[in-house]
Design a protein around this motif. Structure first.
Motif, PDB file in Angstrom:
ATOM      1  N   ILE A  46     -14.550  13.804  -0.548  1.00  0.00           N
ATOM      2  CA  ILE A  46     -14.633  12.671  -1.466  1.00  0.00           C
ATOM      3  C   ILE A  46     -15.784  12.966  -2.418  1.00  0.00           C
ATOM      4  CG2 ILE A  46     -14.970  10.190  -1.706  1.00  0.00           C
ATOM      5  CD1 ILE A  46     -14.053   9.914   1.213  1.00  0.00           C
ATOM      6  N   GLU A  47     -15.493  13.040  -3.703  1.00  0.00           N
ATOM      7  CA  GLU A  47     -16.504  13.363  -4.702  1.00  0.00           C
ATOM      8  C   GLU A  47     -16.798  12.144  -5.565  1.00  0.00           C
ATOM      9  OE1 GLU A  47     -14.979  16.647  -6.891  1.00  0.00           O
ATOM     10  OE2 GLU A  47     -15.063  18.052  -5.197  1.00  0.00           O
ATOM     11  N   GLY A  48     -18.055  12.038  -5.977  1.00  0.00           N
ATOM     12  CA  GLY A  48     -18.470  10.955  -6.848  1.00  0.00           C
ATOM     13  C   GLY A  48     -19.119   9.830  -6.082  1.00  0.00           C
ATOM     14  N   SER A  49     -19.662   8.868  -6.831  1.00  0.00           N
ATOM     15  CA  SER A  49     -20.281   7.688  -6.237  1.00  0.00           C
ATOM     16  C   SER A  49     -19.649   6.418  -6.789  1.00  0.00           C
ATOM     17  CB  SER A  49     -21.794   7.699  -6.520  1.00  0.00           C
ATOM     18  OG  SER A  49     -22.050   7.748  -7.915  1.00  0.00           O
ATOM     19  N   GLY A  50     -18.495   6.541  -7.388  1.00  0.00           N
ATOM     20  CA  GLY A  50     -17.748   5.442  -7.976  1.00  0.00           C
ATOM     21  C   GLY A  50     -17.697   5.550  -9.489  1.00  0.00           C
ATOM     22  N   PRO A  51     -16.514   5.922 -10.025  1.00  0.00           N
ATOM     23  CA  PRO A  51     -15.259   6.180  -9.318  1.00  0.00           C
ATOM     24  C   PRO A  51     -15.324   7.478  -8.490  1.00  0.00           C
ATOM     25  CG  PRO A  51     -15.013   6.732 -11.622  1.00  0.00           C
ATOM     26  CD  PRO A  51     -16.370   6.101 -11.490  1.00  0.00           C
ATOM     27  N   PHE A  52     -14.287   7.637  -7.644  1.00  0.00           N
ATOM     28  CA  PHE A  52     -14.256   8.740  -6.700  1.00  0.00           C
ATOM     29  C   PHE A  52     -13.030   9.620  -6.938  1.00  0.00           C
ATOM     30  CE2 PHE A  52     -16.306   5.099  -4.761  1.00  0.00           C
ATOM     31  CZ  PHE A  52     -17.447   5.625  -4.173  1.00  0.00           C
ATOM     32  N   SER A  53     -13.184  10.888  -6.569  1.00  0.00           N
ATOM     33  CA  SER A  53     -12.053  11.807  -6.516  1.00  0.00           C
ATOM     34  C   SER A  53     -11.831  12.167  -5.057  1.00  0.00           C
ATOM     35  CB  SER A  53     -12.326  13.060  -7.341  1.00  0.00           C
ATOM     36  OG  SER A  53     -11.220  13.927  -7.316  1.00  0.00           O
ATOM     37  N   VAL A  54     -10.654  11.814  -4.537  1.00  0.00           N
ATOM     38  CA  VAL A  54     -10.345  11.992  -3.119  1.00  0.00           C
ATOM     39  C   VAL A  54      -9.395  13.172  -2.987  1.00  0.00           C
ATOM     40  CG1 VAL A  54      -9.392  10.908  -1.056  1.00  0.00           C
ATOM     41  CG2 VAL A  54     -10.625   9.516  -2.744  1.00  0.00           C
ATOM     42  N   HIS A  55      -9.863  14.231  -2.339  1.00  0.00           N
ATOM     43  CA  HIS A  55      -9.081  15.461  -2.206  1.00  0.00           C
ATOM     44  C   HIS A  55      -8.442  15.509  -0.818  1.00  0.00           C
ATOM     45  CE1 HIS A  55     -10.632  17.307  -5.956  1.00  0.00           C
ATOM     46  NE2 HIS A  55     -11.692  16.538  -5.680  1.00  0.00           N
ATOM     47  N   THR A  56      -7.132  15.717  -0.771  1.00  0.00           N
ATOM     48  CA  THR A  56      -6.394  15.721   0.480  1.00  0.00           C
ATOM     49  C   THR A  56      -5.606  17.021   0.614  1.00  0.00           C
ATOM     50  OG1 THR A  56      -4.219  14.864  -0.207  1.00  0.00           O
ATOM     51  CG2 THR A  56      -6.013  13.261  -0.010  1.00  0.00           C
ATOM     52  N   THR A  57      -4.982  17.184   1.757  1.00  0.00           N
ATOM     53  CA  THR A  57      -4.149  18.363   1.991  1.00  0.00           C
ATOM     54  C   THR A  57      -2.875  18.328   1.155  1.00  0.00           C
ATOM     55  OG1 THR A  57      -3.237  17.214   3.919  1.00  0.00           O
ATOM     56  CG2 THR A  57      -4.990  18.818   4.321  1.00  0.00           C
ATOM     57  N   GLN A  58      -2.600  17.208   0.503  1.00  0.00           N
ATOM     58  CA  GLN A  58      -1.405  17.094  -0.333  1.00  0.00           C
ATOM     59  C   GLN A  58      -1.725  16.838  -1.791  1.00  0.00           C
ATOM     60  OE1 GLN A  58       1.657  14.541   1.293  1.00  0.00           O
ATOM     61  NE2 GLN A  58       1.140  15.072   3.397  1.00  0.00           N
ATOM     62  N   GLY A  59      -2.957  17.084  -2.184  1.00  0.00           N
ATOM     63  CA  GLY A  59      -3.346  16.875  -3.569  1.00  0.00           C
ATOM     64  C   GLY A  59      -4.564  15.968  -3.646  1.00  0.00           C
ATOM     65  N   ALA A 105       0.837  -1.199   0.000  1.00  0.00           N
ATOM     66  CA  ALA A 105       0.000   0.000   0.000  1.00  0.00           C
ATOM     67  C   ALA A 105       0.872   1.250   0.000  1.00  0.00           C
ATOM     68  CB  ALA A 105      -0.927   0.002   1.220  1.00  0.00           C
ATOM     69  N   VAL A 106       0.425   2.267  -0.697  1.00  0.00           N
ATOM     70  CA  VAL A 106       1.093   3.573  -0.669  1.00  0.00           C
ATOM     71  C   VAL A 106       0.469   4.354   0.477  1.00  0.00           C
ATOM     72  CG1 VAL A 106       1.545   5.687  -1.938  1.00  0.00           C
ATOM     73  CG2 VAL A 106       1.496   3.497  -3.145  1.00  0.00           C
ATOM     74  N   ALA A 107       1.263   4.613   1.532  1.00  0.00           N
ATOM     75  CA  ALA A 107       0.733   5.197   2.765  1.00  0.00           C
ATOM     76  C   ALA A 107       1.253   6.614   2.940  1.00  0.00           C
ATOM     77  CB  ALA A 107       1.119   4.342   3.958  1.00  0.00           C
ATOM     78  N   CYS A 108       0.352   7.509   3.326  1.00  0.00           N
ATOM     79  CA  CYS A 108       0.707   8.915   3.488  1.00  0.00           C
ATOM     80  C   CYS A 108       0.164   9.420   4.822  1.00  0.00           C
ATOM     81  CB  CYS A 108       0.131   9.743   2.338  1.00  0.00           C
ATOM     82  SG  CYS A 108       0.591  11.486   2.386  1.00  0.00           S
ATOM     83  N   SER A 109       1.056   9.720   5.774  1.00  0.00           N
ATOM     84  CA  SER A 109       0.646  10.299   7.045  1.00  0.00           C
ATOM     85  C   SER A 109       0.688  11.820   6.950  1.00  0.00           C
ATOM     86  CB  SER A 109       1.549   9.806   8.181  1.00  0.00           C
ATOM     87  OG  SER A 109       2.884  10.200   7.960  1.00  0.00           O
ATOM     88  N   ARG A 110       0.094  12.466   7.969  1.00  0.00           N
ATOM     89  CA  ARG A 110      -0.059  13.919   7.953  1.00  0.00           C
ATOM     90  C   ARG A 110      -0.713  14.382   6.647  1.00  0.00           C
ATOM     91  NH1 ARG A 110       5.635  16.224  10.526  1.00  0.00           N
ATOM     92  NH2 ARG A 110       5.516  15.086  12.494  1.00  0.00           N
ATOM     93  N   CYS A 111      -1.654  13.598   6.194  1.00  0.00           N
ATOM     94  CA  CYS A 111      -2.339  13.877   4.922  1.00  0.00           C
ATOM     95  C   CYS A 111      -3.839  13.707   5.158  1.00  0.00           C
ATOM     96  CB  CYS A 111      -1.842  12.929   3.835  1.00  0.00           C
ATOM     97  SG  CYS A 111      -2.497  13.285   2.193  1.00  0.00           S
ATOM     98  N   GLU A 112      -4.505  14.790   5.465  1.00  0.00           N
ATOM     99  CA  GLU A 112      -5.926  14.748   5.781  1.00  0.00           C
ATOM    100  C   GLU A 112      -6.763  14.720   4.510  1.00  0.00           C
ATOM    101  OE1 GLU A 112      -9.287  17.252   8.332  1.00  0.00           O
ATOM    102  OE2 GLU A 112      -7.243  18.022   8.118  1.00  0.00           O
ATOM    103  N   VAL A 113      -7.771  13.852   4.497  1.00  0.00           N
ATOM    104  CA  VAL A 113      -8.722  13.818   3.389  1.00  0.00           C
ATOM    105  C   VAL A 113      -9.799  14.861   3.656  1.00  0.00           C
ATOM    106  CG1 VAL A 113     -10.433  12.433   2.170  1.00  0.00           C
ATOM    107  CG2 VAL A 113      -8.257  11.405   2.861  1.00  0.00           C
TER     108      VAL A 113
END
Length: 365
Positions: free
Chosen positions: A131-144, A120-128
């Motif tokens: 979340i847009e969509g109902s599948g597929p989704f666009s997940v917006h975080t503090t890092q992109g 898994a690609v894991a990212c800490s200090r990265c708040e989500v």
């Protein structure tokens, strides 16, 4: 990690036991997984730190690639009994099979690292953030942002993705935890009940105990105040030396389990908050995260639509986990009765077989 438009089969929001369990399971099944955590590891959490026997096999499997796992599990205190204290009365029962006591400071980091070792690609200090969509989704975080075919939310009971009920009027319930040094602590989970709350004490190493209380804020707001609500706990705590700063969480509000929200799968506390005295919160988190990931594998492989996976997970959750949460809630209501009724109910626990039966009713099979 790559968080600027990258695509994944699965995005997991929250890196605690539920999120890491989901990420490990999905990554080992061949899914491309992104795991997001708003905080950092290691960290303390308000938790009884009790890992029931029902989930130890799963925990060992999740950690099988981690070089420190065997050492941590071997050195963890074995919990062979539980003792309940109420106004001078004591009820005890064996914990069979035995449980382990593992600090969240250690456990969460092991699982987080195991998720990375599993691919898994894991990212800490990265708040989500959304979340847009109902599948597929666009997940917006503090890092992109990333794109994901499916999303599992394991961000706890107060995340922006969970339905948060209106806070009831009056004083709030809060959780407080710290570690204390105690000479030769008993190898048991001890729970001290008093008006409007309780406090659990359990060894987490040779001479250190985890002390975790749930209390109404108008009765106590610190562990020192909690200790004096039970004469037995007051006597026991006289020689304790505090090892870690206290951590708190509030308010604690119970709600109907919500394993699915639209097409998002919810696991761990994001789906439901089980009463802490039941001792199965970590187990429920590990197992619900794992099952959520398993339910998504056929969808990602193209064998079925996302909605089928969502429905299957909801059915599994309602069958395997919802009854445990309901059983724990009934016990909570019994232990919150007015004092005379509570004492009478407490005496019923002395009947042979009652305590083991109640423990089984709040455990994941």
């Amino acid at each position: 990690m790559e968080v600027n438009g990258a695509g994944y089969d699965l995005a997991v929001v929250g890196g605690g036991p539920a999120g890491s369990s989901a990420a490990i399971t999905a990554a080992r099944a061949g899914l491309a997984v992104a795991l997001f955590e708003a905080g950092k590891f290691p960290r303390q959490k308000v938790c009884g730190e009790f890992v029931s026997a029902e989930s130890l096999e799963l925990l060992r499997e999740l950690l099988r690639q981690h070089p420190q796992a065997d050492k941590v599990l071997h050195e963890a205190p074995v919990i062979a009994s539980t003792r309940l204290f109420l106004s001078g009365s004591l009820v005890s029962a064996s914990v069979l099979p035995h449980a382990l006591s593992i600090p969240r400071y250690v456990l969460d980091l092991l699982l987080w690292e195991a998720a990375q070792q599993s691919g898994a690609v894991a990212c800490s200090r990265c708040e989500v953030l959304s979340i847009e969509g109902s599948g597929p989704f666009s997940v917006h975080t503090t890092q992109g942002h990333v794109r994901a075919k499916a999303v599992i939310v394991c961000a706890g009971r107060w995340s922006r993705f969970s339905h948060i009920p209106n806070r009831p009027p009056g004083s709030k319930w809060l959780g407080i935890k710290a570690h204390y040094r105690e000479q030769d602590p008993p190898q048991s989970t001890d729970i001290y009940f008093f008006d409007h709350g309780y406090c659990g004490v359990q060894p987490v190493s040779g001479d250190v105990v985890n002390v975790c209380a749930m209390i109404r804020s108008d009765h106590a707001s610190s562990l020192q105040e909690v200790f004096h609500l039970s004469s037995e706990l007051a006597r026991r705590s006289e020689g304790w030396k505090q090892v870690t700063p206290p951590v708190t969480t509030a308010p604690l509000i119970y709600r109907t389990p919500e394993p699915v929200r639209e097409n998002l799968l919810m696991a761990g506390d994001a789906a439901a908050f089980i009463d802490p005295f039941a001792g199965d919160g970590i187990s429920l988190a590990l197992r619900s995260g794992r099952i959520a990931a398993i339910c998504l594998v056929p969808f990602v492989a193209g064998a079925e639509p996302l909605q089928d996976a969502v429905v299957r997970y909801q059915c599994r959750y309602e069958r395997d986990f919802a009854p445990l949460i309901a059983a724990a809630a009934r016990l909570r209501r019994m232990l919150n009765l007015p004092d005379p009724a509570r004492r009478a109910a407490f005496q019923l626990l002395r009947i042979p077989g009652i305590m083991p039966y109640l423990i089984r009713k709040t455990r994941v099979a």
